[in-house]
Scaffold this active site. Structure first.
Site, mmCIF file in Angstrom:
data_model
loop_
_atom_site.group_PDB
_atom_site.id
_atom_site.type_symbol
_atom_site.label_atom_id
_atom_site.label_comp_id
_atom_site.label_asym_id
_atom_site.label_seq_id
_atom_site.Cartn_x
_atom_site.Cartn_y
_atom_site.Cartn_z
ATOM 1 N N GLY A 44 76.116 -56.804 -24.446
ATOM 2 C CA GLY A 44 75.700 -55.410 -24.417
ATOM 3 C C GLY A 44 76.710 -54.558 -25.165
ATOM 4 N N GLN A 49 81.213 -46.954 -27.360
ATOM 5 C CA GLN A 49 82.109 -48.070 -27.699
ATOM 6 C C GLN A 49 82.315 -48.205 -29.202
ATOM 7 O OE1 GLN A 49 79.872 -51.031 -25.037
ATOM 8 N NE2 GLN A 49 81.999 -51.726 -24.921
ATOM 9 N N CYS A 88 83.940 -56.550 -20.732
ATOM 10 C CA CYS A 88 83.523 -55.453 -21.601
ATOM 11 C C CYS A 88 84.208 -55.605 -22.949
ATOM 12 C CB CYS A 88 83.926 -54.128 -20.952
ATOM 13 S SG CYS A 88 83.428 -52.686 -21.884
ATOM 14 N N LEU A 89 83.455 -55.412 -24.031
ATOM 15 C CA LEU A 89 84.043 -55.536 -25.373
ATOM 16 C C LEU A 89 85.150 -54.498 -25.598
ATOM 17 C CD1 LEU A 89 80.872 -56.244 -27.567
ATOM 18 C CD2 LEU A 89 82.703 -57.849 -27.010
ATOM 19 N N HIS A 130 75.722 -51.601 -16.453
ATOM 20 C CA HIS A 130 77.047 -51.505 -17.081
ATOM 21 C C HIS A 130 76.987 -50.582 -18.303
ATOM 22 C CE1 HIS A 130 80.861 -53.607 -18.630
ATOM 23 N NE2 HIS A 130 80.440 -52.935 -19.676
ATOM 24 N N GLU A 131 75.949 -50.746 -19.123
ATOM 25 C CA GLU A 131 75.843 -49.951 -20.356
ATOM 26 C C GLU A 131 75.510 -48.493 -20.065
ATOM 27 O OE1 GLU A 131 77.080 -51.350 -22.869
ATOM 28 O OE2 GLU A 131 77.011 -53.369 -22.010
ATOM 29 N N HIS A 134 78.521 -46.627 -19.355
ATOM 30 C CA HIS A 134 79.277 -46.242 -20.557
ATOM 31 C C HIS A 134 78.829 -44.877 -21.076
ATOM 32 C CE1 HIS A 134 81.920 -49.484 -21.796
ATOM 33 N NE2 HIS A 134 80.973 -50.399 -21.661
HETATM 34 NI NI NI Z 1 81.210 -52.462 -21.549
#
Ligand code: NI
Length: 164
Positions: A44, A49, A88-89, A130-131, A134
């Site tokens: 994701g 991000q 998470c990236l 989760h997204e 963000h």
């Molecule tokens: Ni994330």
């Protein structure tokens, strides 16, 4: 590939704006976000991000196709809460179990500007939550008890300083 912002960058803490224009620029952004997610080996990726403070995210979970969600809202959640190990990236290399509703119903817009509803369960429900976090400046570590969160952050910082 787009640059992925990491923990400490203010953009990750911003509240994102609603997407108003469903144009070529949005389409190009989505394609670049999907590529960036794939290259980063993530499932994701949300707008902030990659420095885009807009309500948009992409996801690609196993046995599914890449999906795009624009202006997503959670409109229902299951009573049942379940644990799942998240990463998470934007906080590479650290993972922790987070408790969230097992299933969600969401409403969003497609890349073509069409509204849709979706019921999600399992991994994709997890990624969606989760997204969407963000898009409100919330990271998965914010859901952890303080002690655990601080331990994870210091673990992350150690990893980062070793890389340099
Ligand atoms: Ni994330």
């Amino acid at each position: 590939m787009l640059e992925i912002l990491t923990l400490g960058n203010d953009v990750l803490r911003k509240k994102c704006a609603t997407v108003a224009a469903f144009d070529k620029k949005l389409e190009d952004l989505v394609i670049a976000m999907i590529d960036t997610m794939h290259i980063g080996d993530g499932i994701g990726l949300a707008g902030p991000q990659v420095g885009v403070e807009k309500r948009i995210f992409v996801c690609h979970v196993p046995d599914d196709e890449p999906r795009v969600f624009i202006n997503p809202e959670i409109i229902g959640t299951s009573q049942e809460i379940s644990p799942y190990e998240e990463g998470c990236l934007s906080i590479p290399g650290v993972y922790s179990e987070v408790m969230r509703p097992r299933a969600v119903t969401i409403q969003a817009w497609s890349l073509k500007g069409r509204p849709f509803k979706m019921e999600a369960d399992g991994i994709i429900a997890r990624v969606i939550q989760h997204e969407i976090d963000h898009l409100r400046g919330i990271l998965f570590i914010d859901h952890l008890p303080e002690k655990k969160r601080l331990r994870l952050v210091s673990q992350y910082e150690k990893r980062q300083s070793k890389k340099k």
